[in-house]
Scaffold this motif. Sequence first.
Motif, PDB file in Angstrom:
ATOM      1  N   PRO A 121       0.840  -1.208   0.000  1.00  0.00           N
ATOM      2  CA  PRO A 121       0.000   0.000   0.000  1.00  0.00           C
ATOM      3  C   PRO A 121       0.871   1.253   0.000  1.00  0.00           C
ATOM      4  O   PRO A 121       2.047   1.209   0.361  1.00  0.00           O
ATOM      5  CB  PRO A 121      -0.801  -0.099   1.289  1.00  0.00           C
ATOM      6  N   CYS A 122       0.289   2.357  -0.385  1.00  0.00           N
ATOM      7  CA  CYS A 122       1.017   3.629  -0.428  1.00  0.00           C
ATOM      8  C   CYS A 122       0.956   4.310   0.939  1.00  0.00           C
ATOM      9  O   CYS A 122      -0.092   4.811   1.346  1.00  0.00           O
ATOM     10  CB  CYS A 122       0.428   4.537  -1.503  1.00  0.00           C
ATOM     11  N   SER A 123       2.082   4.339   1.615  1.00  0.00           N
ATOM     12  CA  SER A 123       2.122   4.958   2.943  1.00  0.00           C
ATOM     13  C   SER A 123       1.878   6.464   2.863  1.00  0.00           C
ATOM     14  O   SER A 123       1.316   7.052   3.790  1.00  0.00           O
ATOM     15  CB  SER A 123       3.451   4.667   3.631  1.00  0.00           C
ATOM     16  N   LEU A 124       2.267   7.098   1.756  1.00  0.00           N
ATOM     17  CA  LEU A 124       2.021   8.538   1.619  1.00  0.00           C
ATOM     18  C   LEU A 124       0.526   8.832   1.509  1.00  0.00           C
ATOM     19  O   LEU A 124       0.029   9.784   2.117  1.00  0.00           O
ATOM     20  CB  LEU A 124       2.764   9.101   0.412  1.00  0.00           C
ATOM     21  N   ALA A 125      -0.190   8.032   0.736  1.00  0.00           N
ATOM     22  CA  ALA A 125      -1.645   8.226   0.604  1.00  0.00           C
ATOM     23  C   ALA A 125      -2.342   7.965   1.935  1.00  0.00           C
ATOM     24  O   ALA A 125      -3.232   8.723   2.340  1.00  0.00           O
ATOM     25  CB  ALA A 125      -2.216   7.314  -0.479  1.00  0.00           C
ATOM     26  N   LEU A 126      -1.943   6.900   2.614  1.00  0.00           N
ATOM     27  CA  LEU A 126      -2.577   6.575   3.895  1.00  0.00           C
ATOM     28  C   LEU A 126      -2.229   7.609   4.963  1.00  0.00           C
ATOM     29  O   LEU A 126      -3.065   7.945   5.810  1.00  0.00           O
ATOM     30  CB  LEU A 126      -2.180   5.165   4.326  1.00  0.00           C
ATOM     31  N   GLY A 127      -1.009   8.148   4.901  1.00  0.00           N
ATOM     32  CA  GLY A 127      -0.623   9.222   5.824  1.00  0.00           C
ATOM     33  C   GLY A 127      -1.416  10.492   5.560  1.00  0.00           C
ATOM     34  O   GLY A 127      -1.844  11.168   6.494  1.00  0.00           O
ATOM     35  N   GLN A 128      -1.615  10.803   4.282  1.00  0.00           N
ATOM     36  CA  GLN A 128      -2.413  11.971   3.931  1.00  0.00           C
ATOM     37  C   GLN A 128      -3.845  11.809   4.421  1.00  0.00           C
ATOM     38  O   GLN A 128      -4.428  12.716   4.993  1.00  0.00           O
ATOM     39  CB  GLN A 128      -2.407  12.194   2.414  1.00  0.00           C
ATOM     40  N   LEU A 129      -4.391  10.628   4.224  1.00  0.00           N
ATOM     41  CA  LEU A 129      -5.747  10.361   4.693  1.00  0.00           C
ATOM     42  C   LEU A 129      -5.830  10.518   6.211  1.00  0.00           C
ATOM     43  O   LEU A 129      -6.777  11.118   6.723  1.00  0.00           O
ATOM     44  CB  LEU A 129      -6.199   8.961   4.273  1.00  0.00           C
ATOM     45  N   ALA A 130      -4.847  10.035   6.928  1.00  0.00           N
ATOM     46  CA  ALA A 130      -4.851  10.163   8.390  1.00  0.00           C
ATOM     47  C   ALA A 130      -4.838  11.637   8.799  1.00  0.00           C
ATOM     48  O   ALA A 130      -5.553  12.032   9.735  1.00  0.00           O
ATOM     49  CB  ALA A 130      -3.651   9.429   8.993  1.00  0.00           C
ATOM     50  N   ARG A 131      -4.063  12.469   8.100  1.00  0.00           N
ATOM     51  CA  ARG A 131      -4.033  13.902   8.419  1.00  0.00           C
ATOM     52  C   ARG A 131      -5.380  14.556   8.118  1.00  0.00           C
ATOM     53  O   ARG A 131      -5.867  15.378   8.897  1.00  0.00           O
ATOM     54  CB  ARG A 131      -2.903  14.595   7.651  1.00  0.00           C
ATOM     55  N   ILE A 132      -5.978  14.191   6.984  1.00  0.00           N
ATOM     56  CA  ILE A 132      -7.292  14.745   6.634  1.00  0.00           C
ATOM     57  C   ILE A 132      -8.323  14.329   7.680  1.00  0.00           C
ATOM     58  O   ILE A 132      -9.111  15.146   8.151  1.00  0.00           O
ATOM     59  CB  ILE A 132      -7.711  14.289   5.219  1.00  0.00           C
ATOM     60  N   GLU A 133      -8.316  13.054   8.050  1.00  0.00           N
ATOM     61  CA  GLU A 133      -9.280  12.556   9.052  1.00  0.00           C
ATOM     62  C   GLU A 133      -9.084  13.274  10.388  1.00  0.00           C
ATOM     63  O   GLU A 133     -10.057  13.682  11.028  1.00  0.00           O
ATOM     64  CB  GLU A 133      -9.102  11.043   9.251  1.00  0.00           C
ATOM     65  N   ASP A 134      -7.832  13.426  10.804  1.00  0.00           N
ATOM     66  CA  ASP A 134      -7.542  14.053  12.087  1.00  0.00           C
ATOM     67  C   ASP A 134      -8.006  15.514  12.108  1.00  0.00           C
ATOM     68  O   ASP A 134      -8.684  15.951  13.032  1.00  0.00           O
ATOM     69  CB  ASP A 134      -6.038  13.967  12.385  1.00  0.00           C
ATOM     70  N   THR A 135      -7.656  16.255  11.071  1.00  0.00           N
ATOM     71  CA  THR A 135      -8.060  17.658  11.008  1.00  0.00           C
ATOM     72  C   THR A 135      -9.578  17.781  10.869  1.00  0.00           C
ATOM     73  O   THR A 135     -10.207  18.601  11.537  1.00  0.00           O
ATOM     74  CB  THR A 135      -7.362  18.373   9.834  1.00  0.00           C
ATOM     75  N   GLY A 136     -10.159  16.959  10.014  1.00  0.00           N
ATOM     76  CA  GLY A 136     -11.592  17.025   9.767  1.00  0.00           C
ATOM     77  C   GLY A 136     -12.438  16.752  10.997  1.00  0.00           C
ATOM     78  O   GLY A 136     -13.531  17.319  11.143  1.00  0.00           O
ATOM     79  N   GLN A 137     -11.952  15.915  11.898  1.00  0.00           N
ATOM     80  CA  GLN A 137     -12.703  15.596  13.116  1.00  0.00           C
ATOM     81  C   GLN A 137     -13.014  16.846  13.939  1.00  0.00           C
ATOM     82  O   GLN A 137     -14.036  16.928  14.602  1.00  0.00           O
ATOM     83  CB  GLN A 137     -11.933  14.591  13.983  1.00  0.00           C
ATOM     84  N   HIS A 138     -12.129  17.833  13.875  1.00  0.00           N
ATOM     85  CA  HIS A 138     -12.317  19.065  14.655  1.00  0.00           C
ATOM     86  C   HIS A 138     -13.492  19.901  14.155  1.00  0.00           C
ATOM     87  O   HIS A 138     -13.993  20.753  14.885  1.00  0.00           O
ATOM     88  CB  HIS A 138     -11.042  19.913  14.631  1.00  0.00           C
ATOM     89  N   PHE A 139     -13.907  19.674  12.920  1.00  0.00           N
ATOM     90  CA  PHE A 139     -14.957  20.493  12.326  1.00  0.00           C
ATOM     91  C   PHE A 139     -16.316  19.795  12.241  1.00  0.00           C
ATOM     92  O   PHE A 139     -17.292  20.402  11.832  1.00  0.00           O
ATOM     93  CB  PHE A 139     -14.538  20.938  10.919  1.00  0.00           C
ATOM     94  N   LEU A 140     -16.375  18.523  12.614  1.00  0.00           N
ATOM     95  CA  LEU A 140     -17.614  17.762  12.457  1.00  0.00           C
ATOM     96  C   LEU A 140     -18.785  18.331  13.244  1.00  0.00           C
ATOM     97  O   LEU A 140     -19.933  18.181  12.840  1.00  0.00           O
ATOM     98  CB  LEU A 140     -17.398  16.295  12.825  1.00  0.00           C
ATOM     99  N   THR A 141     -18.528  18.973  14.355  1.00  0.00           N
ATOM    100  CA  THR A 141     -19.615  19.488  15.183  1.00  0.00           C
ATOM    101  C   THR A 141     -20.020  20.921  14.815  1.00  0.00           C
ATOM    102  O   THR A 141     -20.989  21.445  15.358  1.00  0.00           O
ATOM    103  CB  THR A 141     -19.238  19.451  16.675  1.00  0.00           C
ATOM    104  N   LEU A 142     -19.278  21.531  13.901  1.00  0.00           N
ATOM    105  CA  LEU A 142     -19.617  22.895  13.489  1.00  0.00           C
ATOM    106  C   LEU A 142     -20.736  22.857  12.454  1.00  0.00           C
ATOM    107  O   LEU A 142     -20.637  22.147  11.455  1.00  0.00           O
ATOM    108  CB  LEU A 142     -18.399  23.593  12.887  1.00  0.00           C
ATOM    109  N   PRO A 143     -21.786  23.633  12.674  1.00  0.00           N
ATOM    110  CA  PRO A 143     -22.860  23.654  11.680  1.00  0.00           C
ATOM    111  C   PRO A 143     -22.368  24.294  10.385  1.00  0.00           C
ATOM    112  O   PRO A 143     -21.638  25.277  10.404  1.00  0.00           O
ATOM    113  CB  PRO A 143     -23.943  24.501  12.345  1.00  0.00           C
TER     114      PRO A 143
END
Length: 95
Positions: free
Chosen positions: A62-84
């Motif tokens: 698997p591509c570790s760069l793609a999976l690392g990018q996804l992890a960063r997107i998921e981590d950052t995105g979690q902070h905004f899930l509760t914002l309307p």
Amino acid sequence: MPEMRFSIRWPDGRRERCYSPSLIVKDYFEPGQSYEISDFLAKSREALNIASQRVEARYGRPCSLALGQLARIEDTGQHFLTLPDARVLVEAFDE
């Protein structure tokens, strides 16, 4: 395998340049379009997992760069899930 980068803007105005080892991202996002945060996370998850699987099919791992990018997107995105009405803007594709 053609790789690409794509630029996004988070709901707080922060910009991020993201990586994909495949052009598959073009099938999920359109430059200039904004996406509701949960939709953006789901599309990113699907696109980057497919990209990683393509690398694995070709190179045997698997591509570790793609999976690392996804992890960063998921981590950052979690902070905004509760914002309307939180949205992520896909600014550009940088091939």
